[in-house]
Motif scaffolding. Structure first.
Motif, PDB file in Angstrom:
ATOM      1  N   GLN A  97       9.781   0.428  -4.931  1.00 24.91           N
ATOM      2  CA  GLN A  97       8.927  -0.128  -3.884  1.00 24.91           C
ATOM      3  C   GLN A  97       7.604  -0.526  -4.522  1.00 24.91           C
ATOM      4  O   GLN A  97       7.121   0.144  -5.422  1.00 24.91           O
ATOM      5  N   SER A  99       3.665  -0.570  -4.480  1.00 19.03           N
ATOM      6  CA  SER A  99       2.765   0.437  -3.930  1.00 19.03           C
ATOM      7  C   SER A  99       1.353   0.281  -4.480  1.00 19.03           C
ATOM      8  O   SER A  99       1.120  -0.377  -5.485  1.00 19.03           O
ATOM      9  N   GLU A 133       4.728  -2.231  -0.116  1.00 19.63           N
ATOM     10  CA  GLU A 133       5.644  -1.544   0.800  1.00 19.63           C
ATOM     11  C   GLU A 133       5.237  -0.109   1.101  1.00 19.63           C
ATOM     12  O   GLU A 133       5.678   0.468   2.093  1.00 19.63           O
ATOM     13  N   ARG A 134       4.408   0.481   0.229  1.00 21.14           N
ATOM     14  CA  ARG A 134       4.058   1.888   0.369  1.00 21.14           C
ATOM     15  C   ARG A 134       2.653   2.134  -0.162  1.00 21.14           C
ATOM     16  O   ARG A 134       2.241   1.530  -1.145  1.00 21.14           O
ATOM     17  N   SER A 179       4.775   4.494   4.304  1.00 22.53           N
ATOM     18  CA  SER A 179       5.442   3.202   4.123  1.00 22.53           C
ATOM     19  C   SER A 179       5.015   2.258   5.244  1.00 22.53           C
ATOM     20  O   SER A 179       4.401   2.680   6.226  1.00 22.53           O
ATOM     21  N   ARG A 180       5.368   0.989   5.089  1.00 20.64           N
ATOM     22  CA  ARG A 180       5.096   0.012   6.150  1.00 20.64           C
ATOM     23  C   ARG A 180       5.674   0.481   7.477  1.00 20.64           C
ATOM     24  O   ARG A 180       5.023   0.415   8.516  1.00 20.64           O
TER      25      ARG A 180
END
Length: 193
Positions: A97, A99, A133-134, A179-180
């Protein structure tokens, strides 16, 4: 938008607080806050209230970029600081992800428990999660004030990591993440609706 396009020094404004890029001339205002030992009492670097220690922290923030001054919009005063650091693409991350880390946050004690941290984190998370995403947070294992604050905004503890020694002691940090999806359904978004 890709992680590489994340503006780590944005201008963000909420109802009571705003964030702007940290500047060298913010030193006096920030050190006036940071010189209070209570700010650092649960932090692994408990001596950050000392001028030479905070000077190194401040200079590092300016050099790495991503550092923000937190402003009370009612009177324009600086009340603390936070940072966006460790920006990673999905290829760089073991969890695949993209980040960024939000951290190095401190506030003047008179703003503790007032909703300032919650609003600042909501602004920073909304901004970051447009590009990544995170969002990760690292907090000292014994820093209960920050751990509780992170859990209250919906961050989930993920893993434990060891940093290098500080003053001859092993320093452990816990890693939390949002997270999103967690943010969209979490307490920060529900409170703003």
């Amino acid at each position: 938008m890709s992680p590489a396009e994340l503006d780590r020094q944005p201008l963000l404004e909420g109802e009571r607080f705003a964030l702007r890029p940290l500047r060298a001339d913010d030193w006096d205002a920030l050190y006036a806050i940071a010189s209070d030992p209570a700010v650092w009492e649960q932090h692994p670097m408990t001596d950050r209230w000392r001028e030479e220690v905070f000077r190194a922290f401040f200079e590092d923030a300016l050099a790495k970029g991503g550092a923000l001054a937190i402003i009370d919009t009612r009177d324009g005063t600086i009340i603390g600081s936070s940072r966006f650091q460790a920006l990673k693409s999905a290829e760089d991350d073991e969890e695949e992800q993209s980040s960024v880390e939000i951290g190095w946050t401190f506030l003047a004690p008179r703003y503790w428990g007032t909703g300032a941290n919650r609003e600042v984190k909501r602004l920073m998370l909304a901004h970051a999660l447009e590009s990544v995403e995170r969002v990760d947070f690292r907090v000292g294992e014994a820093n209960w004030r920050s751990r509780i604050a992170l859990e209250n905004i919906g961050a989930q503890r993920t893993r434990r990591t060891e940093l290098s020694r500080h003053q001859g002691k092993r320093v452990l940090h816990l890693v939390y993440a949002i997270s999103r999806e967690d943010f969209a359904q979490g307490p920060l978004m529900q409170a703003s609706e």
